[in-house]
Write a protein that holds these residues in place. Structure first.
Motif, mmCIF file in Angstrom:
data_model
loop_
_atom_site.group_PDB
_atom_site.id
_atom_site.type_symbol
_atom_site.label_atom_id
_atom_site.label_comp_id
_atom_site.label_asym_id
_atom_site.label_seq_id
_atom_site.Cartn_x
_atom_site.Cartn_y
_atom_site.Cartn_z
ATOM 1 N N PRO A 501 0.798 -1.227 0.000
ATOM 2 C CA PRO A 501 0.000 0.000 0.000
ATOM 3 C C PRO A 501 0.832 1.279 0.000
ATOM 4 O O PRO A 501 0.270 2.372 -0.062
ATOM 5 C CB PRO A 501 -0.811 -0.119 1.288
ATOM 6 C CG PRO A 501 0.036 -0.959 2.189
ATOM 7 C CD PRO A 501 0.738 -1.936 1.301
ATOM 8 N N LEU A 502 2.167 1.154 0.052
ATOM 9 C CA LEU A 502 3.030 2.336 0.111
ATOM 10 C C LEU A 502 3.685 2.651 -1.231
ATOM 11 O O LEU A 502 4.581 3.496 -1.296
ATOM 12 C CB LEU A 502 4.112 2.118 1.177
ATOM 13 C CG LEU A 502 3.591 1.867 2.602
ATOM 14 C CD1 LEU A 502 4.746 1.602 3.545
ATOM 15 C CD2 LEU A 502 2.753 3.039 3.086
ATOM 16 N N LEU A 503 3.243 2.013 -2.296
ATOM 17 C CA LEU A 503 3.797 2.295 -3.613
ATOM 18 C C LEU A 503 3.495 3.728 -4.040
ATOM 19 O O LEU A 503 2.473 4.307 -3.655
ATOM 20 C CB LEU A 503 3.215 1.327 -4.645
ATOM 21 C CG LEU A 503 3.599 -0.146 -4.494
ATOM 22 C CD1 LEU A 503 2.792 -1.006 -5.464
ATOM 23 C CD2 LEU A 503 5.097 -0.350 -4.722
ATOM 24 N N THR A 504 4.372 4.290 -4.860
ATOM 25 C CA THR A 504 4.212 5.665 -5.349
ATOM 26 C C THR A 504 4.273 5.670 -6.883
ATOM 27 O O THR A 504 4.665 4.673 -7.497
ATOM 28 C CB THR A 504 5.310 6.582 -4.778
ATOM 29 O OG1 THR A 504 6.597 6.044 -5.123
ATOM 30 C CG2 THR A 504 5.186 6.687 -3.260
ATOM 31 N N PRO A 505 3.897 6.765 -7.535
ATOM 32 C CA PRO A 505 3.847 6.803 -9.003
ATOM 33 C C PRO A 505 5.202 6.592 -9.671
ATOM 34 O O PRO A 505 6.247 6.984 -9.158
ATOM 35 C CB PRO A 505 3.299 8.204 -9.299
ATOM 36 C CG PRO A 505 2.509 8.566 -8.093
ATOM 37 C CD PRO A 505 3.275 7.978 -6.945
ATOM 38 N N GLU A 506 5.144 5.973 -10.858
ATOM 39 C CA GLU A 506 6.298 5.832 -11.728
ATOM 40 C C GLU A 506 6.443 7.095 -12.594
ATOM 41 O O GLU A 506 5.453 7.775 -12.862
ATOM 42 C CB GLU A 506 6.131 4.612 -12.637
ATOM 43 C CG GLU A 506 5.882 3.319 -11.881
ATOM 44 C CD GLU A 506 5.497 2.174 -12.800
ATOM 45 O OE1 GLU A 506 6.036 1.069 -12.625
ATOM 46 O OE2 GLU A 506 4.650 2.395 -13.690
ATOM 47 N N ASN A 507 7.666 7.373 -13.027
ATOM 48 C CA ASN A 507 7.932 8.588 -13.805
ATOM 49 C C ASN A 507 8.600 8.235 -15.130
ATOM 50 O O ASN A 507 9.399 7.295 -15.200
ATOM 51 C CB ASN A 507 8.856 9.529 -13.026
ATOM 52 C CG ASN A 507 8.368 9.776 -11.615
ATOM 53 O OD1 ASN A 507 7.250 10.239 -11.416
ATOM 54 N ND2 ASN A 507 9.197 9.452 -10.628
ATOM 55 N N MET A 508 8.272 8.979 -16.179
ATOM 56 C CA MET A 508 8.904 8.763 -17.472
ATOM 57 C C MET A 508 9.314 10.087 -18.100
ATOM 58 O O MET A 508 8.569 11.067 -18.039
ATOM 59 C CB MET A 508 7.962 8.042 -18.439
ATOM 60 C CG MET A 508 8.656 7.659 -19.757
ATOM 61 S SD MET A 508 7.532 7.341 -21.135
ATOM 62 C CE MET A 508 7.084 8.999 -21.625
ATOM 63 N N THR A 509 10.484 10.093 -18.700
ATOM 64 C CA THR A 509 10.955 11.202 -19.526
ATOM 65 C C THR A 509 11.332 10.630 -20.884
ATOM 66 O O THR A 509 12.044 9.620 -20.959
ATOM 67 C CB THR A 509 12.172 11.893 -18.901
ATOM 68 O OG1 THR A 509 11.815 12.385 -17.605
ATOM 69 C CG2 THR A 509 12.640 13.052 -19.764
ATOM 70 N N GLY A 510 10.854 11.257 -21.953
ATOM 71 C CA GLY A 510 11.132 10.694 -23.265
ATOM 72 C C GLY A 510 11.121 11.728 -24.369
ATOM 73 O O GLY A 510 10.727 12.884 -24.172
ATOM 74 N N TYR A 511 11.573 11.291 -25.527
ATOM 75 C CA TYR A 511 11.525 12.144 -26.715
ATOM 76 C C TYR A 511 11.444 11.257 -27.945
ATOM 77 O O TYR A 511 11.739 10.047 -27.899
ATOM 78 C CB TYR A 511 12.736 13.067 -26.795
ATOM 79 C CG TYR A 511 14.066 12.361 -26.929
ATOM 80 C CD1 TYR A 511 14.568 11.985 -28.184
ATOM 81 C CD2 TYR A 511 14.836 12.063 -25.804
ATOM 82 C CE1 TYR A 511 15.781 11.350 -28.312
ATOM 83 C CE2 TYR A 511 16.054 11.412 -25.923
ATOM 84 C CZ TYR A 511 16.520 11.058 -27.172
ATOM 85 O OH TYR A 511 17.722 10.409 -27.291
ATOM 86 N N GLU A 512 11.042 11.843 -29.062
ATOM 87 C CA GLU A 512 11.015 11.137 -30.329
ATOM 88 C C GLU A 512 11.281 12.115 -31.460
ATOM 89 O O GLU A 512 10.983 13.311 -31.361
ATOM 90 C CB GLU A 512 9.681 10.429 -30.544
ATOM 91 C CG GLU A 512 8.469 11.338 -30.583
ATOM 92 C CD GLU A 512 7.189 10.518 -30.650
ATOM 93 O OE1 GLU A 512 6.652 10.388 -31.775
ATOM 94 O OE2 GLU A 512 6.726 10.025 -29.603
ATOM 95 N N ILE A 513 11.854 11.597 -32.536
ATOM 96 C CA ILE A 513 12.139 12.372 -33.739
ATOM 97 C C ILE A 513 11.679 11.542 -34.929
ATOM 98 O O ILE A 513 11.957 10.341 -35.001
ATOM 99 C CB ILE A 513 13.641 12.699 -33.864
ATOM 100 C CG1 ILE A 513 14.116 13.506 -32.650
ATOM 101 C CG2 ILE A 513 13.937 13.454 -35.148
ATOM 102 C CD1 ILE A 513 15.620 13.724 -32.621
ATOM 103 N N GLY A 514 10.961 12.179 -35.861
ATOM 104 C CA GLY A 514 10.454 11.408 -36.981
ATOM 105 C C GLY A 514 10.216 12.241 -38.219
ATOM 106 O O GLY A 514 10.372 13.473 -38.228
ATOM 107 N N SER A 515 9.823 11.548 -39.272
ATOM 108 C CA SER A 515 9.526 12.195 -40.542
ATOM 109 C C SER A 515 8.387 11.456 -41.225
ATOM 110 O O SER A 515 8.262 10.230 -41.105
ATOM 111 C CB SER A 515 10.766 12.203 -41.445
ATOM 112 O OG SER A 515 10.475 12.809 -42.690
#
Length: 715
Positions: A501-515
């Motif tokens: 019951p003590l779990l906390t949120p996960e975090n994500m940092t990301g990027y993408e490049i496309g055409s």
């Protein structure tokens, strides 16, 4: 089961007997000659900003009803598995445990991608899995799929992206009947009828039914063996039903409204197909909203939804099969939002969006554990004496505010979109205890938790020419712990998995490049991405002190729990292409290269079982798909498809390999009249026996050859 088959046979008979019905409703198998241009101009409603597909700054796909109707696969999850960066194995959702019907995008893991049906969450409120049964293929208009961080728009669960399944719009008094029958006594029946009450009020009532005897999904070929089949195992049968009432109304000259009401049920057998341990889900859904145009450039949208679910399930001890635990899970989610949009259309800012929303998830877990009834009693009873109880209740609240500005520069052909969202997450778990029969409760006091998450997103689109553009996006996202991890425990003894019951949120940092390169006859899209997840939730083996303070009445040494002691990184390449070779031939290609690895494991997480730098379990590095469609006449189509899955592993320690495989599918459609179409579909056309990818300890067989014949009538 005979009754189920009879129901479906009657519906198919009605369908075939009505082929010559005529009306104003029209259908055409072949797409129009300007189909690819129309696709680029389609609005992606999941953006909340009315952005067209050609203006998206993240890799986005729209699956139209034309594409859905030529796909050999018969469920929406199996259609989606052929899209780039979608890690769904070759096992239809109805052959999976209700708590395991999830989706993994870009190798970031299950329950980290948001799925919507008409803008309302289809992710289960307790487990985070996807309730694919809520909408049949016959009701779908199109599917929008935005890959990459979407928390700047939706908050929780926006790591892998967002999938929005939209149902067919309500027209004037149209009706539709469809049905199918196929291998393993698998059948569907659906009917819908629209009612134009007045110019300002329209209704649609619909119902659908699905049933299958299923197949044995425990793999017995190498690297598995015949020993994987245990006594009492069989085919995993399933059935589901949906009843919906939808309405569209014009409240005033400037205000439009809608509402949806649904009753849904599904039941199936657990993995292994133990016919004495059926699992069932019953759900009620309600949503509605209005859009008010303040003037030519401003509007306000208000929406709300409510979902109430009850899940009943029974777990099975497989060696001498008996029910070792029963679960009763009542839960709900309720939410609402208000959004203001201003399309300035001036030289600096083209559009401004301001939005606020709130959502609450609440669930309870009531678990009873049982001893074996003993070998002498197994033939008459699969339920022994109750030994203990596990009870927990939890609630999560989300409050979010969003701001977004979009600008199309005039000096250079550059579009910029900046959005930022702030979410406040709170968790309360007032009840959390285990209790052996006749003994005192072992209760854990859980403090309330609260965190504030910031989710920005910057997207850029440079139009090099009418056909060619370059795009980039950078974002942050988060995923709150599922209530299943926070309040649900399962198993017994050393195989017990305790909630945390003590779990906390996960975090994500990301990027993408496309055409993207689009021309009249097709398109090519190439995207490279990178995403880093920290505070990731994983399982670990508890210490004796932890066992004593949490689950001592029901667990022993070796029991596990969850922690936030893991980090991972996923990098990859996505390639999508479509080409109309001629007016009679069209082809689609997709390829995904993904390197998903753990970057750190700490705390109590076993580094031997979770090594860093190697491909994560259940994530093939290479996946590809291709299809070729032939339109001999405008009223007919023939499609052949192939899906390739490269080598993968069932575990991150790489002790359980899964060989590469390829599966062929085919489908034929024919328009009998302007109002009636029929089709013949084959999944796994060559009837290959193979092990499909996944993670865990049990090898799963891929879907065997499945032939389906069906049709649809509009009136």
């Amino acid at each position: 089961m005979f009754l189920k088959q009879k129901k479906i046979s009657v519906c198919i008979g009605m369908l075939c007997g009505s082929v010559l019905i005529s009306s104003s409703a029209q259908a055409q198998i072949a797409p129009p000659p300007d189909y690819d241009q129309k696709l680029a101009d389609m609005v992606v409603t999941a953006t909340k900003s009315g952005t067209t597909l050609k203006d998206m700054t993240q890799n986005t796909t729209i699956l139209t009803k034309e594409e859905l109707e030529i796909a050999p696969d018969q469920t929406i999850d199996q259609v989606l598995k052929n899209q780039t960066s979608v890690f769904l194995n070759d096992q239809p959702y109805y052959e999976k445990d209700p708590t395991g019907q999830s989706i993994n995008v870009r190798g970031l893991g299950n329950a980290r991608t948001l799925v919507l049906i008409d803008g309302v969450p289809a992710n289960d409120a307790m487990y985070g899995t996807v309730q694919w049964n809520l909408v049949p293929m016959s009701a779908i208009q199109d599917v929008e799929f935005i890959r990459g961080g979407a928390s700047s728009l939706y908050g929780n669960m926006g790591m892998g992206g967002v999938i929005n399944i939209t149902t067919k719009p309500i027209s004037d008094n149209k009706g539709e009947v469809s049905g199918s029958i196929g291998s393993y006594a698998t059948g569907t029946a659906a009917v819908s009828k629209e009612f134009s009450i007045s110019d300002s009020f329209k209704l649609r009532a619909s119902a659908d039914y699905f049933s299958t005897e299923g197949y044995q999904n425990i793999a017995t070929i190498s690297p598995s063996s015949q020993a994987a089949l245990k006594r009492g195992m069989g085919n995993e049968s399933a059935e589901s039903a949906n009843y919906r009432l939808q309405g569209a109304l014009k409240v005033s000259r400037d205000t439009d409204g809608f509402f949806n009401f649904g009753l849904h049920s599904m039941s199936n057998l657990p993995t292994g197909g133990y016919n004495f341990a059926r699992k069932s889900t019953n759900e009620t859904t309600l949503s509605g909203g209005t859009t008010t145009r303040l003037n030519s450039s401003e509007q306000v949208q208000v929406n709300a939804f409510y979902e109430n679910t009850t899940l009943q399930q029974q777990n099975v001890a497989s060696n001498s099969p008996y029910i070792n635990a029963t679960f009763h899970n009542p839960y709900y989610q309720v939410g609402g939002s208000a959004q203001y949009t201003n399309n300035f259309q001036n030289a600096v800012i083209d559009q401004l969006i301001l939005s606020a929303d709130a959502k609450q998830l609440s669930a309870s877990n009531f678990q009873n554990n049982y001893n074996s009834p003993g070998n002498a009693n197994l033939q008459t009873s699969k339920l022994g004496v109750m030994t203990s109880q596990v009870v927990a209740q939890g609630t999560q609240n989300f409050l979010g505010i969003l701001g977004q500005v979009k600008s199309n520069l005039t000096s250079i052909p550059l579009q910029a979109t900046l959005s930022a969202r702030v979410d406040n997450w709170t968790s309360q778990i007032p009840v959390n205890y285990t209790q052996q029969v006749g003994q005192a409760q072992v209760s854990q006091a859980v403090p309330n938790q609260s965190q504030t998450k910031f989710s920005p997103n910057l997207g850029l689109l440079y139009r090099a020419s009418k056909e060619l553009d370059f795009r980039a996006a950078a974002y942050q996202a988060f995923h709150a712990p599922g209530l299943n991890n926070s309040i649900r425990s399962y198993g017994s003894g050393s195989s017990y998995v305790s909630n945390n019951p003590l779990l906390t949120p996960e975090n994500m940092t990301g990027y993408e490049i496309g055409s993207d390169y689009r021309w009249r006859s097709g398109f090519i899209q190439v995207t490279g991405f990178n995403a880093n997840v920290t505070n990731a939730i994983a399982t670990y083996t508890m210490t004796s002190a932890q066992i004593a303070s949490t689950c001592a009445p029901v667990c022993t040494a070796g029991a596990k729990s969850y922690s936030n002691d893991q980090s991972l990184r996923s990098t990859g390449l996505e390639l999508q292409a479509h080409y109309d070779i001629s007016s009679k031939w069209a082809t689609d290609l997709g390829y995904t290269l993904t390197k998903a690895v753990l970057t750190s494991t700490y705390g109590a997480i076993s580094q031997a079982l979770n090594p860093t730098g190697v491909q994560i379990a259940g994530t093939p590095r290479n996946m590809g798909s291709a299809s070729l469609t032939y339109f001999p006449v405008p009223k007919a189509s023939l499609t052949a498809s192939v899906r390739y899955i490269g080598n993968s592993w069932y575990d991150t320690a790489h002790t359980s390999p899964i060989p590469a495989y390829a599966v062929v599918g085919a489908r034929a459609n024919y328009e009998v009249t302007p109002n009636a179409t029929v089709y013949l579909s084959a999944v796994n056309l060559l009837n290959r026996n193979y092990v499909t990818f996944g993670s865990g300890s049990q090898y799963i067989a891929g879907q065997p050859q499945t032939i389906t014949v069906g049709g649809r009538i509009t009136f």
